[in-house]
Design an enzyme around this catalytic site. Structure first.
Site, PDB file in Angstrom:
ATOM      1  N   HIS A 102       0.771  -1.092   0.108  1.00 36.90           N
ATOM      2  CA  HIS A 102      -0.166   0.117   0.023  1.00 36.90           C
ATOM      3  C   HIS A 102       0.815   1.097   0.038  1.00 36.90           C
ATOM      4  O   HIS A 102       1.835   1.083   0.560  1.00 36.90           O
ATOM      5  CB  HIS A 102      -0.874  -0.032   1.565  1.00 36.90           C
ATOM      6  CG  HIS A 102      -2.018   0.981   1.531  1.00 36.90           C
ATOM      7  ND1 HIS A 102      -1.666   2.134   1.673  1.00 36.90           N
ATOM      8  CD2 HIS A 102      -3.090   0.873   1.251  1.00 36.90           C
ATOM      9  CE1 HIS A 102      -2.742   3.035   1.736  1.00 36.90           C
ATOM     10  NE2 HIS A 102      -3.785   2.209   1.433  1.00 36.90           N
ATOM     11  N   ASP A 139       3.075  -4.550   8.021  1.00 44.20           N
ATOM     12  CA  ASP A 139       1.819  -3.706   8.361  1.00 44.20           C
ATOM     13  C   ASP A 139       0.681  -4.668   8.059  1.00 44.20           C
ATOM     14  O   ASP A 139       0.476  -5.320   7.132  1.00 44.20           O
ATOM     15  CB  ASP A 139       2.028  -3.198   6.712  1.00 44.20           C
ATOM     16  CG  ASP A 139       0.538  -2.203   6.247  1.00 44.20           C
ATOM     17  OD1 ASP A 139      -0.568  -2.531   6.993  1.00 44.20           O
ATOM     18  OD2 ASP A 139       0.369  -1.496   5.299  1.00 44.20           O
ATOM     19  N   GLN A 153      -4.512  -4.990   6.791  1.00 42.97           N
ATOM     20  CA  GLN A 153      -5.561  -5.778   6.200  1.00 42.97           C
ATOM     21  C   GLN A 153      -5.656  -7.193   6.423  1.00 42.97           C
ATOM     22  O   GLN A 153      -6.421  -8.043   6.157  1.00 42.97           O
ATOM     23  CB  GLN A 153      -4.854  -5.776   4.779  1.00 42.97           C
ATOM     24  CG  GLN A 153      -6.102  -6.382   3.580  1.00 42.97           C
ATOM     25  CD  GLN A 153      -7.058  -5.356   3.352  1.00 42.97           C
ATOM     26  OE1 GLN A 153      -8.260  -5.610   3.521  1.00 42.97           O
ATOM     27  NE2 GLN A 153      -6.906  -3.917   3.451  1.00 42.97           N
ATOM     28  N   LYS A 190     -10.521  -1.000   9.997  1.00 41.94           N
ATOM     29  CA  LYS A 190     -10.835  -2.086   9.119  1.00 41.94           C
ATOM     30  C   LYS A 190     -11.238  -3.241  10.072  1.00 41.94           C
ATOM     31  O   LYS A 190     -11.509  -4.275   9.351  1.00 41.94           O
ATOM     32  CB  LYS A 190      -9.324  -2.370   8.427  1.00 41.94           C
ATOM     33  CG  LYS A 190      -9.024  -1.271   7.551  1.00 41.94           C
ATOM     34  CD  LYS A 190      -8.107  -1.729   6.472  1.00 41.94           C
ATOM     35  CE  LYS A 190      -8.119  -0.317   5.542  1.00 41.94           C
ATOM     36  NZ  LYS A 190      -6.965  -0.272   4.836  1.00 41.94           N
ATOM     37  N   CYS A 209      -4.541   2.350  -3.723  1.00 44.01           N
ATOM     38  CA  CYS A 209      -3.563   2.887  -2.960  1.00 44.01           C
ATOM     39  C   CYS A 209      -2.422   1.736  -3.170  1.00 44.01           C
ATOM     40  O   CYS A 209      -1.572   1.828  -2.415  1.00 44.01           O
ATOM     41  CB  CYS A 209      -3.602   3.173  -1.611  1.00 44.01           C
ATOM     42  SG  CYS A 209      -4.904   4.357  -0.977  1.00 44.01           S
TER      43      CYS A 209
HETATM   44  C1  LIG Z   1      -5.891   0.332   4.459  1.00 42.50           C
HETATM   45  C2  LIG Z   1      -4.320   0.096   4.639  1.00 42.50           C
HETATM   46  C3  LIG Z   1      -3.440   0.932   4.818  1.00 42.50           C
HETATM   47  C4  LIG Z   1      -3.754   2.413   5.508  1.00 42.50           C
HETATM   48  O1  LIG Z   1      -4.453   2.438   6.511  1.00 42.50           O
HETATM   49  P1  LIG Z   1      -4.943   3.812   7.058  1.00 42.50           P
HETATM   50  O2  LIG Z   1      -6.232   3.390   8.188  1.00 42.50           O
HETATM   51  O3  LIG Z   1      -5.522   4.739   5.924  1.00 42.50           O
HETATM   52  O4  LIG Z   1      -3.890   4.457   7.656  1.00 42.50           O
HETATM   53  C5  LIG Z   1      -2.237   0.346   4.788  1.00 42.50           C
HETATM   54  N1  LIG Z   1      -1.714  -0.689   4.465  1.00 42.50           N
HETATM   55  C6  LIG Z   1      -2.731  -1.635   4.007  1.00 42.50           C
HETATM   56  C7  LIG Z   1      -2.405  -2.872   3.783  1.00 42.50           C
HETATM   57  C8  LIG Z   1      -4.226  -1.285   4.132  1.00 42.50           C
HETATM   58  O5  LIG Z   1      -5.039  -2.198   3.977  1.00 42.50           O
END
Ligand SMILES: *Cc1c(COP(=O)(O)O)cnc(C)c1O
Length: 413
Positions: A130, A207, A210, A233, A371
């Protein structure tokens, strides 16, 4: 639990759906079908109640006042930190730093590394990221003149692990990779990636934005240095998330922002910083958001992550099978080791047009680059349509969605 008509598992999706008021609204005269869960999830009444209770009964600033409201808010906020600590199995509650979300968490770490990297250092990013897990590191490399190398991906939408092994021979200082790709649903082999990074002395940031809606990560078992995610999320509110970091890293990294709450003593000659985690929590935080995030974690655990994962897998398989019967359908990403995200295009149709038409049918999907422009560039496309399912979605909704795509395709061809 009574057997659901919708599935052959023992999961009562109809009773779960009652927890989500938004799922009973209509859009453009049709019942809402919400398949944009990878962008943000919906909020159950149990979490909405916590938000209403906060503003109705004990809204106040934390860590400062001696008064009752402030103490109540502080206690609830720190309770939420402990819920989070337990959920991720962090060793200490002060290893959980509340942030405004994944993006903020990554920027906090990247900023901290500015003082730890030099121009002879290398850092590794994956091709599946992302933008949130790309741009802060590019900014870091610009500042420090360190070199950013990319772990490439394969045509299947997985990471090239042989290439990863080769890149590790460069002795990188830091690796950053997502647990699960938001654009393709790929589940990356992070256990292996963490072990291999540590073997060459690299730190690693995962990260988890997701992954956390589907999986319960154990940061100690993973032995990960940094793990970040967002509340919105996983059934929580927007504007709140966490940075998990090993205590030793939180001591090593300098503070990100200066202000109130993060200091021990301030004079015009010198300021000393507060202890962990407050050193990283400058200013008044999203107090209500933090408390509601804790409630969201409790809610998801009350359903159970094993139950969630197996039901969502059923939805994924059902939808994949049905969608593959549509003429011109191309689904991107791996066939296995993925979560309930389907990124696709239909030959000759722009994803945006498809998304617009099925919105008229009350169906919410995401279209565009998600993104993750480098992934789209890799496939040589401008974007995809993406349907992402949550545990409150149903097979009937998928049926309506598939019929909707067929209708849209007919109109657009
Ligand atoms: C949604 C997402 C982000 C960004 O998250 P924010 O809540 O917008 O800061 C980063 N990495 C992944 C894999 C995502 O799905």
């Amino acid at each position: 639990m009574k057997k659901s008509q919708d599935s052959n598992t023992l999961f009562d999706v109809e009773s779960i759906r009652k927890d989500f008021p938004i799922l009973s609204r209509s859009v453009n005269g049709k019942p809402l079908i919400y398949f944009d869960n990878a962008a943000t999830s919906q909020t159950p009444q149990q979490v909405i109640d916590v938000i209403v209770d906060y503003y109705s009964n004990y809204n106040s600033n934390i860590h400062r006042g001696v008064h009752t409201l402030s103490q109540e808010a502080t206690d609830k906020y720190e309770d939420a930190r402990q819920i989070t600590q337990k959920h991720f199995n962090a060793l200490h509650s002060h290893e959980i730093v509340f942030t405004s979300g994944t993006t903020h968490s990554i920027n906090l770490v990247a900023n901290g590394f500015a003082s730890l990297l030099t121009k002879s250092d290398t850092v590794l990013v994956s091709a599946l990221e992302h933008h949130s897990n790309i741009v802060p590191w590019q900014m870091l490399c610009e500042k420090t003149k360190a070199t950013l190398k990319v772990i490439p991906m394969t045509q299947d939408g997985a990471l090239d692990m042989d290439a990863y092994d080769t890149l590790l021979l460069l002795n990188p200082k830091l690796v950053f990779v997502n647990h699960i790709s938001n654009a393709l649903g790929t589940i990356n082999p992070i256990e292996e990636m963490i072990q291999k990074a540590h073997k060459v002395g690299a730190a690693i940031l995962i990260d988890g934005a997701q992954a956390c809606p589907h999986i319960k990560p154990d940061v100690q078992a993973l032995d990960v240095d940094f793990y970040v995610t967002s509340g919105h999320k996983m059934c929580g509110p927007t504007g709140v998330g966490i940075l998990y970091a090993k205590e030793s890293w939180l001591h090593k990294l300098p503070p990100y922002q200066g202000g109130g709450e993060m200091i021990s003593e301030v004079t015009f000659e010198e300021t000393t910083y507060a202890g962990l985690p407050h050193k990283f929590e400058a200013g008044t935080p999203n107090i209500c958001g933090g408390i509601a995030f804790g409630a969201a974690i409790n809610y998801m655990n009350s359903i159970g992550f094993d139950t969630i994962a197996s039901y969502e897998h059923e939805l994924l398989e059902y939808a994949t099978r049905k969608m593959n019967t549509i003429e011109g359908m191309k689904i991107y990403g791996p066939k296995e080791n993925k979560t309930s995200v389907i990124s696709f295009n239909i030959k000759g149709i722009h994803a945006y047009d498809l998304g617009t038409i099925i919105d008229k049918l009350g169906i919410a999907i995401r279209t565009g680059q998600h993104c993750a422009q480098p992934i789209m560039d890799f496939f040589g496309i401008s974007g995809t349509a993406r349907a992402s399912f949550s545990f409150y979605n149903t097979k009937q909704e998928i049926d309506v969605f598939v019929e909707g795509i067929k209708r849209a395709a007919m109109m657009l061809h």
